[in-house]
Design an enzyme around this catalytic site. Structure first.
Site, PDB file in Angstrom:
ATOM      1  N   GLU A  87       0.852  -1.194   0.000  1.00 15.14           N
ATOM      2  CA  GLU A  87       0.000   0.000   0.000  1.00 15.14           C
ATOM      3  C   GLU A  87       0.881   1.235   0.000  1.00 15.14           C
ATOM      4  O   GLU A  87       1.786   1.352   0.830  1.00 15.14           O
ATOM      5  CB  GLU A  87      -0.885   0.027   1.245  1.00 15.14           C
ATOM      6  CG  GLU A  87      -2.026  -0.968   1.173  1.00 15.14           C
ATOM      7  CD  GLU A  87      -3.011  -0.811   2.320  1.00 15.14           C
ATOM      8  OE1 GLU A  87      -3.990  -1.552   2.335  1.00 15.14           O
ATOM      9  OE2 GLU A  87      -2.786   0.050   3.203  1.00 15.14           O
TER      10      GLU A  87
ATOM     11  N   ASP B 267      -5.752   9.340  10.397  1.00 18.80           N
ATOM     12  CA  ASP B 267      -4.431   8.851  10.767  1.00 18.80           C
ATOM     13  C   ASP B 267      -3.963   9.355  12.115  1.00 18.80           C
ATOM     14  O   ASP B 267      -4.216  10.491  12.502  1.00 18.80           O
ATOM     15  CB  ASP B 267      -3.406   9.260   9.695  1.00 18.80           C
ATOM     16  CG  ASP B 267      -3.551   8.404   8.449  1.00 18.80           C
ATOM     17  OD1 ASP B 267      -3.380   7.187   8.563  1.00 18.80           O
ATOM     18  OD2 ASP B 267      -3.852   8.961   7.374  1.00 18.80           O
TER      19      ASP B 267
ATOM     20  N   TYR C 239     -10.966  -4.340   3.157  1.00 24.41           N
ATOM     21  CA  TYR C 239     -10.022  -3.940   4.204  1.00 24.41           C
ATOM     22  C   TYR C 239     -10.818  -3.750   5.495  1.00 24.41           C
ATOM     23  O   TYR C 239     -11.630  -2.832   5.590  1.00 24.41           O
ATOM     24  CB  TYR C 239      -9.343  -2.636   3.786  1.00 24.41           C
ATOM     25  CG  TYR C 239      -8.223  -2.150   4.671  1.00 24.41           C
ATOM     26  CD1 TYR C 239      -8.358  -2.055   6.051  1.00 24.41           C
ATOM     27  CD2 TYR C 239      -7.000  -1.761   4.117  1.00 24.41           C
ATOM     28  CE1 TYR C 239      -7.330  -1.605   6.848  1.00 24.41           C
ATOM     29  CE2 TYR C 239      -5.961  -1.293   4.907  1.00 24.41           C
ATOM     30  CZ  TYR C 239      -6.129  -1.217   6.280  1.00 24.41           C
ATOM     31  OH  TYR C 239      -5.103  -0.751   7.063  1.00 24.41           O
TER      32      TYR C 239
END
Lengths: 273, 407
Positions: free
Chosen positions: A49, A60, A174
């Protein structure tokens, strides 16, 4: 069958769990990113990735935020990242997933991006802040250019939404291991396993688990119930730690290898077969 | 675009006003956003909810606020009568309390014990800390380091009210970064936490919900102006950061096509990208007019050629933000509302003018609306009326203004 599906099919045949490292493109610089891609492929990455740096990465934690900031300070653009991937792809064959926030992609233009990404050798694109309700046109464009749209599912995702997401997703799904932002954690929760089970009940797509995985032990745990483990912040942390060292690439490669090195690794995992 | 969507300015069920709005969030936040939407829509049609909210707005916050005829400002402009909607008289000193009270009642209905919020100028942070104290909820406020510096008084007020203020050092250290941090907190603590967003921004249902709670401004103003002048005003003028005070004033007038709706953005100290916070400033170097997805919503977003969010500048922390609420983007693109800008120095001039002529020190955010209001009044006749939303009081800015004047 897409390159990513082929990868998962061969993992399954080999009875192995997949290893998906994540790095932020341009951290510490693009030349290093290119070498890191080659090194990660050499030490056994099944898919890589590649994070597109963004000024406002709300999903994040600190580690990847700082990586993004370092890359942006170097003036790294989406165009640069595609060039970097294309160069690395002359040496490696591992499928590449671009991992991005929506705005830089939107600014680049959907069709133009899909076309250029495909040309650069990208196999799939995951957009952190694009949910299926907003993604219809986007998904169609990617599929038209034979790129897999990857979607996230979370422990908070309802079964109804899982079905909806599975309908739009290609390549793999995912699964976010916990509620929260990206970042290495000491412990795995049971949330991930329960979520993967729910995904399996609505989709035949392979499932990768990420967010918070940082040790070889956690990787093995994930392989017990999912098809692949994504390791992001733990690797980015190594890059941060050794930035400026002449042997940065080797050190990161060694760390990545250490995540796979264990007597357990070779053993086939029985949960699926 | 259907005509009815424009005259009512209602979003679709996913929170879209045309191509704007929606939800651009990590998957983890979809479930809590759906839960919040459901609760909000239930409350919206629940008389008990409104009864409780209206009582708090009256007895605690001090509604209705007066519509004040600004005689000397009017004389100074030499045109239309200028009326001021006195949101600055509310408890905590700005319109932010309207929304904070509405949302805290929702948090309570949903059984959330921990409330988080972002703040720019600190007014929303103070309002949130206030309503959390009132209901005995834990309160955490995220605020950029740069904003803490220029709004130190409000940081102290929040702490006095029992809130924990967390300084954000990331990025530009302003409102945008505080929202990022609040969203990260929410995504991590979604089970017990209520995110009390302060402007008409963010993912659905926030832009709709915040507008709903702020529309009390426009509903009152409409009734008040009709009762004093017997007719509708020619124009409404309000400053626009995220845009909650403006949309609150505008919305009840949207169907009144003869009423001009004028939003004033922060023109900052220059025209180049990075020197202002004018999202609709569309000449080549200013970078305005581009559509983007930021912090959960699709709108006009100041950004560079590569889709990285631009830094902004404004003398006022509350207007110093790269995006604008999606409903404003919709009203702009459909030409129902107009957006102009006022520079840092015009804002200071407006603040001093209002202080000297009316004995009211407006917040620096609010002050952006005055010089444009005077120009607009001047073009109209003495029989006409315009309304300026006096969205907040300037106590918090006195130190900053004093520093600027002695420099």
């Amino acid at each position: 069958m897409s390159r990513i599906r082929e990868t998962f099919a061969s993992l399954k045949r080999a009875g192995r769990g997949g290893f998906i490292p994540f790095i932020t493109a341009g951290d510490p610089d693009l030349a290093t990113t290119e070498r890191l891609l080659i090194e990660l492929a050499a030490v056994g990455a099944d898919i890589i990735e590649v994070g597109i740096p963004f000024s406002d990465p709300v999903a994040d934690g600190g580690t990847i935020q700082r990586a993004s900031e370092r890359a942006l300070r170097n003036g790294v653009t989406l165009r640069d990242v595609l060039t970097c991937v294309a160069r690395a792809k002359q040496h490696i064959d591992v499928p590449i997933v671009l991992f991005s926030y929506f705005n830089p992609l939107l600014s680049f233009g959907g069709e133009r991006l899909a076309n250029d990404a495909k040309e650069a050798g990208v196999d799939a694109i995951l957009v952190t802040d694009l949910i299926p309700e907003e993604a219809h046109a986007w998904t169609e464009t990617l599929i038209q250019f034979e790129l897999d749209p990857i979607f996230l599912v979370a422990p908070t995702t309802s079964d109804k939404r899982l079905k909806q997401i599975a309908r739009q997703a290609r390549g793999f799904i995912y699964a976010v291991s916990r509620t929260g932002v990206t970042g290495a954690r000491d412990e795995m929760t049971n949330d991930a396993e329960a979520l993967v089970k729910r995904v399996r009940s609505v989709s035949d797509l392979p499932v990768a688990v990420g967010f918070g995985i940082s040790t070889a032990e956690q990787v093995r745990q994930v392989w017990n119930f999912a098809d692949a483990a994504v390791i992001g912040s733990a690797i980015v942390r190594e890059i941060e730690k050794f930035a400026g060292f002449p042997d940065l690439v080797n050190r990161v490669g060694q760390f990545a290898r250490s995540l796979l090195e264990s007597p357990e690794t070779a053993k086939s995992h029985s949960s699926r077969d | 675009m259907e005509k009815s969507q424009l005259t009512r300015s209602e979003p679709d069920e996913y929170g879209h006003w045309g191509k704007f709005g929606g939800r651009y969030v990590p998957e983890t936040l979809v479930a809590p956003l759906e839960e919040l939407t459901k609760e909000f829509l239930r409350a919206r049609h629940d008389n008990d909810f409104w009864q409780e909210l209206n009582q708090l707005l009256r007895d605690y916050a001090g509604r209705p606020t007066p519509l004040f005829y600004a005689r000397r400002l009017t004389a100074h402009a030499g045109g239309a009568q200028i009326y001021l909607k006195r949101e600055d008289l509310l408890h905590t000193g700005a319109h932010k309390i309207n929304n904070a009270l509405g949302q805290v009642l929702l948090a309570r209905r949903m059984g959330k014990r921990r409330v988080i919020a972002e703040t720019g100028a600190g007014q929303h942070g103070v309002a949130t800390a206030t309503v959390c104290a009132l209901f005995g909820l834990r309160c955490i406020i995220y605020m950029g380091a740069e904003d803490e510096r220029r709004q130190a008084l409000n940081v102290f007020r929040m702490r006095l009210l029992g809130a924990e203020v967390i300084t954000v050092h990331a990025g530009t250290r302003t409102l945008k970064d505080a929202i990022n941090e609040a969203m990260r907190d929410w995504v991590t603590n979604v089970h017990d936490t209520y995110y009390l967003l302060g402007s008409a921004l963010g993912p659905h249902p926030y832009p709709l919900m915040v507008r709903e709670f702020q529309s009390v401004i426009g509903r009152e103003a409409r009734e008040q102006i009709l009762s004093v002048s017997g007719k509708l005003p020619r124009a409404l003028i309000a400053c626009v950061g995220g845009g909650s005070n403006a949309i609150g004033l505008f919305h009840p007038f949207i169907a009144d096509e003869e009423v001009r709706l004028i939003g004033v953005e922060a023109g900052g100290r220059g025209d180049s990208l990075g020197e202002h916070a004018a999202r609709f400033h569309m000449d080549a170097k200013s970078g305005g007019g581009r559509i983007g997805a930021l912090q959960g919503t699709m709108s006009h977003v100041l950004q560079d050629a590569n889709g990285q969010i631009a830094t902004t500048h404004s003398i006022s922390a509350g207007l110093d933000y790269s995006a604008i609420g999606p409903e404003h983007a919709f009203l702009h693109d459909n030409r129902r509302a107009e957006y102009i800008r006022s520079s840092d120095s015009e804002a200071l001039e407006g603040l001093e003018l209002c202080a000297r002529l009316e004995g009211i020190i407006p917040a620096l955010e609010t002050a952006h609306a005055f010089m444009p209001a005077i120009r607009i009044a001047r073009e109209l006749s003495r029989d006409d009326a315009i309304i300026v939303n006096l969205s907040g009081r300037g106590d918090k800015d006195v130190q900053l203004v004093a520093d600027l004047k002695t420099r």
